[in-house]
Design an enzyme around this catalytic site. Structure first.
Site, PDB file in Angstrom:
ATOM      1  N   ASP A   1       0.830  -1.214   0.000  1.00  0.00           N
ATOM      2  CA  ASP A   1       0.000   0.000   0.000  1.00  0.00           C
ATOM      3  C   ASP A   1       0.862   1.262   0.000  1.00  0.00           C
ATOM      4  O   ASP A   1       0.531   2.253  -0.661  1.00  0.00           O
ATOM      5  CB  ASP A   1      -0.930   0.011   1.217  1.00  0.00           C
ATOM      6  CG  ASP A   1      -2.034  -1.034   1.104  1.00  0.00           C
ATOM      7  OD1 ASP A   1      -2.290  -1.496  -0.027  1.00  0.00           O
ATOM      8  OD2 ASP A   1      -2.623  -1.400   2.138  1.00  0.00           O
TER       9      ASP A   1
ATOM     10  N   SER B   1     -17.675 -24.303 -26.793  1.00  0.00           N
ATOM     11  CA  SER B   1     -17.963 -24.855 -25.469  1.00  0.00           C
ATOM     12  C   SER B   1     -17.390 -26.272 -25.432  1.00  0.00           C
ATOM     13  O   SER B   1     -16.790 -26.731 -26.407  1.00  0.00           O
ATOM     14  CB  SER B   1     -19.468 -24.859 -25.207  1.00  0.00           C
ATOM     15  OG  SER B   1     -20.151 -25.487 -26.267  1.00  0.00           O
ATOM     16  N   LEU B   2     -17.562 -26.983 -24.326  1.00  0.00           N
ATOM     17  CA  LEU B   2     -16.985 -28.320 -24.179  1.00  0.00           C
ATOM     18  C   LEU B   2     -18.067 -29.387 -24.113  1.00  0.00           C
ATOM     19  O   LEU B   2     -19.141 -29.162 -23.547  1.00  0.00           O
ATOM     20  CB  LEU B   2     -16.137 -28.395 -22.902  1.00  0.00           C
ATOM     21  CG  LEU B   2     -14.827 -27.604 -22.885  1.00  0.00           C
ATOM     22  CD1 LEU B   2     -14.228 -27.623 -21.488  1.00  0.00           C
ATOM     23  CD2 LEU B   2     -13.832 -28.159 -23.891  1.00  0.00           C
TER      24      LEU B   2
ATOM     25  N   GLU C   1      -6.890 -30.097 -15.792  1.00  0.00           N
ATOM     26  CA  GLU C   1      -6.908 -28.939 -14.892  1.00  0.00           C
ATOM     27  C   GLU C   1      -8.330 -28.710 -14.392  1.00  0.00           C
ATOM     28  O   GLU C   1      -9.299 -29.111 -15.046  1.00  0.00           O
ATOM     29  CB  GLU C   1      -6.386 -27.689 -15.598  1.00  0.00           C
ATOM     30  CG  GLU C   1      -7.168 -27.277 -16.829  1.00  0.00           C
ATOM     31  CD  GLU C   1      -6.487 -26.147 -17.591  1.00  0.00           C
ATOM     32  OE1 GLU C   1      -6.420 -25.036 -17.044  1.00  0.00           O
ATOM     33  OE2 GLU C   1      -6.035 -26.386 -18.725  1.00  0.00           O
TER      34      GLU C   1
ATOM     35  N   LYS D   1     -11.934 -27.288 -13.766  1.00  0.00           N
ATOM     36  CA  LYS D   1     -12.845 -26.501 -14.607  1.00  0.00           C
ATOM     37  C   LYS D   1     -13.446 -25.394 -13.744  1.00  0.00           C
ATOM     38  O   LYS D   1     -14.306 -25.646 -12.901  1.00  0.00           O
ATOM     39  CB  LYS D   1     -13.946 -27.388 -15.190  1.00  0.00           C
ATOM     40  CG  LYS D   1     -14.868 -26.668 -16.158  1.00  0.00           C
ATOM     41  CD  LYS D   1     -15.878 -27.633 -16.764  1.00  0.00           C
ATOM     42  CE  LYS D   1     -16.786 -26.913 -17.748  1.00  0.00           C
ATOM     43  NZ  LYS D   1     -17.639 -25.895 -17.086  1.00  0.00           N
TER      44      LYS D   1
ATOM     45  N   GLU E   1     -10.904 -17.542 -17.690  1.00  0.00           N
ATOM     46  CA  GLU E   1     -12.148 -17.630 -16.927  1.00  0.00           C
ATOM     47  C   GLU E   1     -12.089 -16.615 -15.783  1.00  0.00           C
ATOM     48  O   GLU E   1     -11.141 -16.609 -14.984  1.00  0.00           O
ATOM     49  CB  GLU E   1     -12.303 -19.041 -16.357  1.00  0.00           C
ATOM     50  CG  GLU E   1     -13.709 -19.413 -15.983  1.00  0.00           C
ATOM     51  CD  GLU E   1     -14.534 -19.946 -17.141  1.00  0.00           C
ATOM     52  OE1 GLU E   1     -15.759 -20.064 -16.973  1.00  0.00           O
ATOM     53  OE2 GLU E   1     -13.968 -20.239 -18.213  1.00  0.00           O
TER      54      GLU E   1
ATOM     55  N   LYS F   1     -17.649 -33.790 -15.554  1.00  0.00           N
ATOM     56  CA  LYS F   1     -18.508 -33.024 -14.654  1.00  0.00           C
ATOM     57  C   LYS F   1     -18.706 -33.780 -13.342  1.00  0.00           C
ATOM     58  O   LYS F   1     -19.043 -34.962 -13.343  1.00  0.00           O
ATOM     59  CB  LYS F   1     -19.872 -32.751 -15.308  1.00  0.00           C
ATOM     60  CG  LYS F   1     -19.803 -31.920 -16.585  1.00  0.00           C
ATOM     61  CD  LYS F   1     -19.172 -30.556 -16.380  1.00  0.00           C
ATOM     62  CE  LYS F   1     -20.041 -29.602 -15.616  1.00  0.00           C
ATOM     63  NZ  LYS F   1     -21.099 -28.978 -16.396  1.00  0.00           N
TER      64      LYS F   1
ATOM     65  N   CYS G   1     -55.451 -18.940   1.366  1.00  0.00           N
ATOM     66  CA  CYS G   1     -54.226 -18.268   0.925  1.00  0.00           C
ATOM     67  C   CYS G   1     -53.598 -17.565   2.125  1.00  0.00           C
ATOM     68  O   CYS G   1     -54.290 -16.806   2.824  1.00  0.00           O
ATOM     69  CB  CYS G   1     -54.548 -17.255  -0.170  1.00  0.00           C
ATOM     70  SG  CYS G   1     -53.159 -16.155  -0.571  1.00  0.00           S
TER      71      CYS G   1
END
Length: 682
Positions: A49, A94-95, A126, A128, A183, A325, A418
């Site tokens: 800082d 995409s995968l 690696e 995801k 990402e 997944k 209700c």
């Protein structure tokens, strides 16, 4: 002579200050690299800082020496009006997914057979990252642009926002034009800090880290983005100039990126053979909860770049990579109560209140129970210990009970009235749904108005949930039509909390603007049971005005392509109720457009590629909402198909397409991606 000496002294001082600033910039960038990219701080936060403030103070005093890539210049001083669209030079795919060991083995063997490899090939694994995919562009050693993945062809320009991420190098020691895929994510600890503060301030908390990261990147003000402390991992390098690579393998490319200052996940690993891949996946799944960032699987890639080129890609995913997944995490907890919510159509939905548990870094306190039938079939009682999972790692769901003794249980009974308006409810025996049939129920009214003013419907900006609640509480709004008479109560609304003359004037302008929208928007906004924007557009195009639709016979509605007996009954019952007729008369009196004015010349339609084609849609579009896309396709002469049928000839594909894409590929239906549709329009 004296004057010249003084000038020389000033020049020397200026050069000294400039060099001092350059040295401090170099120092801060180095410390950022070690802290954010390597996770190995070289100095304490206090020392950092002090150096950062020293640099900042020097730049304030000597603005002529400020470098645009200085770490103090990451936050732009002006907010954006909107995000520009950027076309990717190389499509962001995409995968595909694999879900178990057998599928991992099949994927490895199939691809090795395709490249006729007798030896066991190297594979890179690696974590995801569960974040927002981005493309970063550098030229002549400088960061120049960042874009979201979008539909793979076109993304949104988030350059100003991503500059605020401290782990992103603004300068690199490489002069050719390159793209780096990465990402964006937010750490779990930072996510919890933000949510705890929002809770203290009385705001709704964010659902999960991924949504917060993605939502933050869509903020128009970079200053807000900088406060969220987003992070970045990079996972692919592309040479934009000659399509060559730094190295011969993906892993070497990642190490080169790390040397250039880019954050690369330290858990990346080279392995050989499917057994080692499975072992890696198992290890990562075991340490998943201990990581300070969300992951939802493992990315598996062939390491050799020549092998990657030989395997090539499908329409939406590379063949040389896939994602393993993880199974949705399940945990047991106590179901302490069951509350009831009421939707805009009056449907009562039971919601479980749970003893808080953390699943994948997210605190879960509630889960849907769908309806009374679901509770009975699954034998769920208050006081039970239930198994909970986050379906798709997002939506909490009760999937069963813990076996064993069940003490202190209370059987749940759906209320007869209700809980909000105390009117008797009506039960549908076949669906087990309970419904509040009181059209004056304030909870129903609130949900109806929230839906009515939403972007997909009447798009009335400035009417958030809290303002709607205040207007209902003060009896300023008793039904939807009252929205269009708010100008008569302007003096009263001005004195409500967080309202003022300017806010109210802007709101009334928005309401007046919405009166000009075409009929399909009104039909969508009315919230007719089983009628969404797609069917609303079909009805508006066929009947052209509200009176024709109101007078339509039931058999006539049933014969409309894409509308079955259930939907046609809903439409017929809605327009033949006294309450609907009263509402429509009030809306007409308020000056709403009850006509569909979208037709273009039929000769022009016949010239378009989509004329007379049966078109279905899948995924999310960058350039249009779903209803806007429907309108465009109909203008171009297309016939909208709600699902893939034998008649479907074209499928328009956006981001994150669903099962329709697989059906289209299996049935040789032509695919039209968003970029191709844009080109057709041009």
């Amino acid at each position: 002579m004296i004057q010249r000496k003084e000038e020389n002294i000033l020049v020397k001082i200026s050069i000294k200050i400039q060099k001092q600033i350059e040295e401090l910039v170099k120092q801060v960038n180095e410390y950022d690299y070690y802290y954010y990219s390597l996770d190995k701080p070289k100095i304490s936060d206090q020392e950092y800082d002090e150096i950062f403030n020293q640099l900042n103070n020097l730049e304030i005093k000597h603005p002529q020496f400020i470098d645009k890539n200085s770490p103090t210049q990451r936050v732009s001083g002006t907010a954006l009006e909107a995000f520009k669209h950027i076309t990717h030079n190389n499509k962001m795919l995409s995968l595909s997914n694999v879900f178990n060991n057998n599928e991992i083995i099949d994927w490895c063997k199939k691809n090795m057979e395709e490249v006729s490899s007798s030896e066991i090939l190297e594979i890179v694994c690696e974590p995801k990252i569960d974040g927002l995919a981005v493309n970063l562009t550098y030229n002549n050693g400088e960061f120049i642009q960042a874009a979201t993945r979008g539909d793979g062809y076109i993304g949104e320009d988030i350059t100003a926002n991503i500059r605020t991420i401290r782990s992103l190098p603004l300068k690199i020691d490489y002069k050719k034009k390159i793209s780096i895929r990465g990402e964006i994510y937010i750490k779990k600890t930072e996510f919890n800090i933000i949510n705890n503060q929002r809770k203290k301030d009385g705001f709704d908390i964010y659902m999960n880290p991924r949504n917060l990261a993605a939502g933050t990147m869509r903020q128009l003000n970079p200053a807000i983005v900088s406060e969220r402390k987003l992070q970045l991992f990079t996972y692919q390098l592309i040479n934009e100039e000659d399509n060559s690579q730094f190295n011969n393998t993906h892993h070497e490319n990642m190490m080169s990126l790390n040397e250039l200052g880019f954050p690369v996940n330290s858990l990346i690993k080279k392995v050989k053979g499917e057994k080692k891949v499975i072992e890696y996946c198992k290890n990562i799944e075991n340490i998943r909860d201990s990581l300070d960032y969300e992951i939802d699987g493992v990315v598996i890639k062939f390491n050799n770049l020549k092998i990657q080129n030989m395997l090539g890609s499908r329409s939406r995913s590379p063949k040389w990579a896939t994602a393993y997944k993880f199974k949705a995490e399940q945990k047991y907890t106590e179901l302490t109560a069951i509350a009831i919510t009421v939707g805009r159509t009056g449907t009562l939905t039971p919601v479980a209140t749970l003893k808080p548990i953390v699943i994948n870094g997210v605190t879960v306190k509630h889960a849907t129970l769908h309806n009374e039938k679901y509770i009975k079939i699954n034998n769920i009682d208050i006081g039970d210990t239930v198994a909970v999972e986050r379906s798709g790692d997002v939506i909490p769901k009760i999937i069963g009970l813990k076996k064993g003794k069940r003490d202190k249980r209370t059987t749940f009974l759906m209320p007869k009235k209700c809980p909000f308006c105390l009117s008797f409810i009506k039960k549908n025996i076949s669906t087990s749904e309970a419904q509040c049939i009181n059209i004056n129920c304030k909870e129903r009214l609130k949900k109806n108005i929230i839906y009515f003013v939403s972007k997909e419907c009447m798009n009335i900006r400035g009417l958030g949930t809290q303002i709607i609640e205040k207007l209902i509480r003060e009896n300023i709004i008793r039904n939807i039509s009252d929205l269009f008479y708010l100008y008569l109560q302007k003096d009263k609304i001005i004195f409500l909390e967080k309202m003022g003359e300017k806010s109210v004037s802007n709101l009334i302008d928005e309401i007046n603007k919405s009166k000009k929208l075409p009929l399909n928007k009104i039909l969508t906004a009315l919230g007719i049971h089983n009628v969404g924007s797609e069917i609303a557009l079909l009805l508006a195009e066929k009947y052209t005005n509200i009176d024709n639709l109101t007078n339509a016979k039931l058999e006539e509605l049933k014969n409309i392509e894409g509308i079955g007996p259930i939907v046609s009954n809903s439409i017929f019952e809605f327009f033949n109720s006294a309450e609907t007729q009263e509402l429509l008369n009030k809306l007409k009196s308020a000056g709403l457009n009850m006509h569909q004015n979208m037709k273009i010349n039929s000769v022009e339609q016949k010239k378009t590629y989509l004329y007379n084609q049966n078109v279905a849609i899948t995924g999310t579009m960058v350039n249009w909402t779903r209803s806007e896309l429907f309108e465009l396709l109909i203008k171009l002469g297309a016939k909208i198909n709600k699902t893939i049928t034998k008649k479907t000839t074209i499928l328009v594909v956006g981001t994150d397409p669903g099962k329709k894409l697989t059906l289209a590929e299996n049935n040789n239906i032509k695919k039209l991606y968003e970029k191709e549709l844009l080109d057709l329009i041009k």
